[in-house]
Design an enzyme around this catalytic site. Structure first.
Site, mmCIF file in Angstrom:
data_model
loop_
_atom_site.group_PDB
_atom_site.id
_atom_site.type_symbol
_atom_site.label_atom_id
_atom_site.label_comp_id
_atom_site.label_asym_id
_atom_site.label_seq_id
_atom_site.Cartn_x
_atom_site.Cartn_y
_atom_site.Cartn_z
ATOM 1 C CG LEU A 38 -1.996 -1.158 1.224
ATOM 2 C CD1 LEU A 38 -2.947 -1.007 2.421
ATOM 3 C CD2 LEU A 38 -2.823 -1.243 -0.063
ATOM 4 C CE LYS A 89 2.586 4.744 -11.285
ATOM 5 N NZ LYS A 89 1.335 4.661 -12.014
ATOM 6 C CB SER A 129 8.486 0.015 -18.827
ATOM 7 O OG SER A 129 8.353 1.317 -19.333
ATOM 8 C CE1 TYR A 153 9.529 2.020 -13.243
ATOM 9 C CE2 TYR A 153 9.710 3.037 -15.410
ATOM 10 C CZ TYR A 153 9.084 2.161 -14.547
ATOM 11 O OH TYR A 153 8.024 1.409 -14.993
ATOM 12 C CE LYS A 157 9.172 -1.600 -14.127
ATOM 13 N NZ LYS A 157 8.387 -2.597 -13.426
#
Ligand code: NAD
Ligand code: WQD
Length: 342
Positions: A38, A89, A129, A153, A157
């Site tokens: 969360l 992200k 991505s 970021y 990935k």
């Protein structure tokens, strides 16, 4: 492993894309276990998913970096496959606190695949991505285009993709799908779940939505001197529901035999920032004031997918157009102007 995955662990399942994935999975009769800390979502989305589908899911509040928590989930549930959305992200933030991004996205994925290995669950769909293509030179972008991420970021990935490729090379009994998303936008047609960024949205569509609903005064258009027809940046926006349907197809594709696959998930259509503004104005009936500002550092002029590999191998194609993406985004935003805080 079973050839018919029934129980799916969805990491990051209360987030934007993960919540839409849960709707699709529950609607298709799957059992769903969500693991989310969360950090960028709330229980309200989990409740909304259950309201939409009239089905219950199991929610575990915990961190993908917590091996004990992962072990407990695999011990308690007979997980057939994992869909791995959990991650940080925000590109800009990743340049300010890179270690936080490497820790969360890299370590989190390492702990996850270790736990999967321990449990004998070797089917994984990973949220990669188009950012792995860096500043691409050729359009449309195929999966064989050179990779080279240009911010922390993006590097997380790309590194996770490489780790998973090494894992598969060492143990070819894994079934791994790397899905490279272009620009996911829109919301579920019910208007009950959607994108709900904390603070100021980094991305175009949520920013436009918040201008439309009166939460922000105007949109800053980052540059109108790109070598594009109207000078603004071109992107491949894809409806989030189309995107998660691509995951269903990817999971199916992993069934027949172990493999590692890479697919672009995009529409193949590029739209400029001003196209997106006009489409949103049409769909919402609200005018979007904007101002042209400087380019945002690190932005490509143009980025759109060649989605033919996903079409040919997965039997998947995006169905929804830009108008529908804007209509659905607006339904969510206008119903819940403050997002899940309402
Ligand atoms: P999101 O932030 O809405 O969802 C991510 C979820 O993961 C959140 O609910 C967050 O609380 C949770 N999370 C983060 N770190 C965690 C951790 N360590 N342990 C447990 N839960 C954790 O983001 P999203 O837009 O739904 O993106 C989902 C995935 O898709 C991400 O991996 C993202 O990098 C990737 N992706 C997103 C986009 C996009 O434009 N939205 C594009 C390409 C790829
Ligand atoms: C789209 C276009 C901007 C905001 C990012 C990440 C990428 C992926 C998807 C996760 C660009 C312009 C934007 C604004 C603007 N995420 N823009 N004003 O940059 O293509 O991709 O999200 O993996 O990694 O980099 O998407 O929505 O930020 O921008 O003019 O306030 O809108 O310059 O041309 P982007 P975006």
């Amino acid at each position: 492993m079973s050839t018919d995955p029934e129980t799916i662990l969805v990491t990051g399942g209360s987030g934007y894309i993960g919540s839409h994935m849960c709707v699709e999975l529950l609607s298709a009769g799957r059992q769903v276990v969500v693991l989310d800390n969360l950090s960028n979502s709330s229980m309200a989305s989990v409740e909304a998913v259950q309201r939409i589908t009239q089905k219950a899911l199991t929610f575990v509040q915990g961190d993908i970096r917590d091996s004990d928590c992962l072990a407990a989930i695999f011990a308690e549930h007979n997980i057939d496959a994992v869909m791995h959305f959990a991650g940080l992200k925000a590109v800009g933030e990743s340049t300010e606190v890179p270690v936080k991004y490497y820790d969360n996205n890299m370590n989190g994925t390492l702990r996850l695949v270790e736990a999967m290995h321990q449990a004998g669950c070797k089917t994984l769909v990973f949220s990669s991505s188009a950012t792995v293509y860096g500043l691409p030179e050729q359009m449309p972008i195929t999966e064989s285009a050179p990779t080279g991420a240009i911010n922390p970021y993006g590097r997380t990935k790309l590194m996770v993709e490489e780790v998973l490729q090494d894992l598969f090379a060492a143990d070819p009994t894994w079934r791994i799908s790397l899905l490279r998303y272009f620009n996911p936008v829109g919301a579920h047609a019910s208007g009950e779940i959607g994108e709900d960024p904390n603070d100021i949205p980094n991305n175009l569509m949520p920013f436009i939505s918040q201008v439309a609903v009166g939460r922000r005064e105007k949109l800053n258009v980052f540059g109108d001197d790109y070598p594009t027809p109207d000078g603004t940046g071109i992107r491949d926006y894809i409806h989030v529901v189309d995107l998660v349907r691509g995951h269903m197809k990817a999971l199916e594709f992993l069934r027949d035999k172990p493999k590692l696959t890479v697919h672009n998930l995009g529409t193949g259509q590029g739209y400029s920032v001003l196209d997106a503004v006009r489409a949103f104005e049409q769909a919402s009936g609200v005018s979007i004031p904007f101002e042209i500002t400087d380019r945002r550092p690190g932005d490509a002029a143009v980025s759109y997918a060649d989605p033919s590999k996903a079409r040919d191998e997965l039997g998947w194609e995006a169905e929804y157009d830009l108008h529908r993406m804007c209509e659905d985004a607006w339904r969510w935003q206008s119903k819940y102007p403050q997002g899940f805080q309402e």
